[in-house]
Design an enzyme around this catalytic site. Structure first.
Site, PDB file in Angstrom:
ATOM      1  N   GLU A   1     -22.258  34.588  39.097  1.00 55.59           N
ATOM      2  CA  GLU A   1     -23.017  35.068  40.253  1.00 55.59           C
ATOM      3  C   GLU A   1     -22.136  35.695  41.329  1.00 55.59           C
ATOM      4  O   GLU A   1     -22.028  35.187  42.438  1.00 55.59           O
ATOM      5  CB  GLU A   1     -23.828  33.923  40.860  1.00 55.59           C
ATOM      6  CG  GLU A   1     -23.049  32.632  41.082  1.00 55.59           C
ATOM      7  CD  GLU A   1     -23.910  31.543  41.728  1.00 55.59           C
ATOM      8  OE1 GLU A   1     -24.602  31.846  42.705  1.00 55.59           O
ATOM      9  OE2 GLU A   1     -23.880  30.395  41.253  1.00 55.59           O
TER      10      GLU A   1
ATOM     11  N   ASP B   1     -31.142  28.974  37.278  1.00 59.56           N
ATOM     12  CA  ASP B   1     -30.577  29.336  38.586  1.00 59.56           C
ATOM     13  C   ASP B   1     -30.283  30.829  38.562  1.00 59.56           C
ATOM     14  O   ASP B   1     -29.253  31.251  38.049  1.00 59.56           O
ATOM     15  CB  ASP B   1     -29.300  28.517  38.832  1.00 59.56           C
ATOM     16  CG  ASP B   1     -28.665  28.831  40.173  1.00 59.56           C
ATOM     17  OD1 ASP B   1     -29.284  29.548  40.981  1.00 59.56           O
ATOM     18  OD2 ASP B   1     -27.536  28.351  40.419  1.00 59.56           O
TER      19      ASP B   1
ATOM     20  N   HIS C   1     -17.992  33.281  48.295  1.00 58.38           N
ATOM     21  CA  HIS C   1     -18.079  32.079  47.453  1.00 58.38           C
ATOM     22  C   HIS C   1     -17.445  32.300  46.081  1.00 58.38           C
ATOM     23  O   HIS C   1     -17.115  33.414  45.692  1.00 58.38           O
ATOM     24  CB  HIS C   1     -19.548  31.672  47.273  1.00 58.38           C
ATOM     25  CG  HIS C   1     -20.423  32.778  46.754  1.00 58.38           C
ATOM     26  ND1 HIS C   1     -20.474  33.124  45.426  1.00 58.38           N
ATOM     27  CD2 HIS C   1     -21.260  33.647  47.397  1.00 58.38           C
ATOM     28  CE1 HIS C   1     -21.315  34.136  45.260  1.00 58.38           C
ATOM     29  NE2 HIS C   1     -21.797  34.479  46.441  1.00 58.38           N
TER      30      HIS C   1
ATOM     31  N   ASP D   1     -46.295   7.964  56.505  1.00 51.84           N
ATOM     32  CA  ASP D   1     -46.508   7.241  55.258  1.00 51.84           C
ATOM     33  C   ASP D   1     -46.597   8.164  54.045  1.00 51.84           C
ATOM     34  O   ASP D   1     -47.156   7.805  53.014  1.00 51.84           O
ATOM     35  CB  ASP D   1     -47.759   6.354  55.355  1.00 51.84           C
ATOM     36  CG  ASP D   1     -48.973   7.147  55.789  1.00 51.84           C
ATOM     37  OD1 ASP D   1     -48.829   8.356  56.079  1.00 51.84           O
ATOM     38  OD2 ASP D   1     -50.078   6.574  55.835  1.00 51.84           O
TER      39      ASP D   1
ATOM     40  N   HIS E   1     -20.860  28.005  38.520  1.00 55.90           N
ATOM     41  CA  HIS E   1     -20.829  26.534  38.476  1.00 55.90           C
ATOM     42  C   HIS E   1     -21.581  26.078  37.238  1.00 55.90           C
ATOM     43  O   HIS E   1     -22.404  26.815  36.686  1.00 55.90           O
ATOM     44  CB  HIS E   1     -21.476  25.959  39.743  1.00 55.90           C
ATOM     45  CG  HIS E   1     -22.845  26.503  40.031  1.00 55.90           C
ATOM     46  ND1 HIS E   1     -23.972  26.057  39.390  1.00 55.90           N
ATOM     47  CD2 HIS E   1     -23.262  27.512  40.842  1.00 55.90           C
ATOM     48  CE1 HIS E   1     -25.027  26.737  39.821  1.00 55.90           C
ATOM     49  NE2 HIS E   1     -24.627  27.643  40.697  1.00 55.90           N
TER      50      HIS E   1
HETATM   51 MN   LIG Z   1     -26.020  29.334  41.441  1.00 57.87          MN
END
Ligand SMILES: [Mn+2]
Length: 444
Positions: free
Chosen positions: A382, A269, A348, A33, A352
């Site tokens: 990044e 970020d 990667h 709960d 973004h």
């Molecule tokens: Mn990032």
């Protein structure tokens, strides 16, 4: 700011003959709960800036902005003394119009009965489909009810449209007020990263750094973490979304921290990587400096008129040349780029959009390929390099090194501004921060 956002959205909707409905979302169960702490959906935050679950904002550009012919209607929970005693305050329908500057407030229980009538006179309904199944079923039912009305001679939406081309396009361009919120988030993030650097030492656990970061975010009044903190020592840094944050850290390792404070629901970020013991080894220096060089070159390509892919390509080029120079890849550069031999170590993309969502809404494509940067956009930059501990194709000295460095870059009229400036990232500054010389605010 939120009223301005609603006006902007209404103008776009009017041009497109559309109405819209945007939801705050519901409490999500955690276990038995207990619920997760509530965090409204970002589209709702953008337009309303407040944080009650079970709200729906309906925008009707054809209305006159009166209670009889509203342009803005907020459906929300009624006040309820017993429920408020148990679960917290509610604004309620009586107070909402004045408090938020909206035309009409109605009980959320009446939403699906009342909605069809309000939508009459609009061509399309903009709504976030694909998020919540029960909501989607209701929306489709509303459209089918409206089809029956159309046979009676009225105009009504026949189609659902995702907010991507309307609301999300607005969200992509940050106002000065929004930029200030991201700056504020980053000022807390800076303190958190410096505190973690100062705390790091042989034998400490990743969880201690994680706790220091969360503590900084919370005690400075942030709305939380923009995303789950990543505190990854040694080879854990090669797992891009590592989240265990519970391993003992050792001399000779680096620790990669990807953590950003959320301020009034706006994200920062930021990633920093530093030696656990505060002193870069020779191999760590080589990889770290290469990633930093790639990042600085890459940031230069974030400016008006440059296509979104260019800063990624610039970073890739610098990283690949560096990997050739270090003997990790074989050259020449053009052949390495063409064969994508670097991709095993870079993994990667380089950035973004950033805003209310850490991977913010907004399209990356223009009509003919990647879209160009324009003032007001905020992107992360990044680059990273990742060498797994079991990679036998590389010299042993590189194994288990993972470096990512990430900043938040605002595109301006003349170029860009780094919104996460001041978070140590040169080797000299990082070593100083690890030595405790950059923890500018003393932690209790
Ligand atoms: Mn990032």
């Amino acid at each position: 700011m939120y009223q301005k956002h609603r006006e902007d959205f209404l103008s776009v909707l009017e041009e497109r003959d559309s109405a819209a409905i945007i939801f705050s979302g519901s409490l999500k169960n955690r276990n038995n709960d207990c619920d997760h702490r509530f965090r409204p959906e970002s589209d709702f935050v953008y337009l309303m800036g407040f944080n009650e679950p079970e709200c729906a904002l309906v925008l009707l550009p054809n209305g006159k902005g009166t209670e009889e012919s509203p342009r803005t209607i907020l459906f929300l929970r009624e006040r309820d003394p017993l429920m408020e005693t148990w679960n917290g305050r509610r604004v309620g329908t009586e107070r909402a119009p004045e408090q938020f500057g909206i035309d009409l407030a109605l009980p959320i229980d009446e939403l699906w009965d009342e909605l069809p009538e309000f939508l009459v006179g609009h061509g399309t309904l903009v709504a976030p489909s694909g998020v919540d199944e029960s909501r989607d079923r209701h929306l489709l039912k509303v459209l089918s009810q409206l089809r029956d009305k159309v046979r009676g001679g009225v105009r009504a939406p026949s189609a659902l449209e995702h907010p991507r081309d309307t609301l999300h396009e607005l969200r992509l361009f940050k106002s000065e007020d929004e930029v200030e919120l991201i700056r504020k988030a980053n000022s807390i993030t800076r303190e958190a990263h410096h505190a973690a650097m100062a705390l790091s030492a042989e034998g400490r656990n990743e969880c201690e750094l994680d706790a220091e970061i969360v503590c900084t975010f919370m005690k400075r009044g942030g709305t939380g973490e923009s995303y789950n903190n990543i505190v990854a020592s040694g080879n854990n840094g090669t797992i891009l979304h590592y989240g265990e944050n519970n391993k003992t850290m050792h001399d000779g390792q680096m620790v990669l921290i990807d953590a950003g404070c959320e301020w009034k629901y706006y994200a920062s970020d930021v990633t920093r990587t530093f030696p656990v013991n505060g002193k870069f080894s020779e191999a760590q220096t080589a990889i770290y400096q290469l990633v930093l060089d790639a990042m600085m070159a890459s940031i230069d390509s974030v400016k008006p008129g440059k296509p979104f892919n260019e800063f990624h390509d610039v970073a890739t080029r610098v990283l690949t040349q560096g990997l050739i120079d270090l003997g990790i890849l074989s050259g020449p550069l053009d052949l390495a780029l063409e064969s994508r031999s670097y991709a095993k170590y870079t993994i990667h993309r380089t950035g973004h959009w950033l805003g209310l969502d850490v991977h913010d809404q907004g399209s990356y494509a223009g009509a003919n390929g990647p879209r160009e940067f324009e003032p007001g956009m905020v992107t992360t930059v990044e680059p990273g390099l990742y060498f797994t501990a079991d990679d036998e194709e590389i010299d042993a000295k590189w194994r288990g090194i993972a470096v990512r460095i990430e900043d938040n870059i605002l595109v301006t009229k003349d170029g860009n501004t780094n919104l996460s400036e001041g978070i140590s990232k040169t080797i000299e500054d990082v070593e100083a921060a690890c030595a405790g010389e950059r923890a500018e605010v003393a932690l209790a």
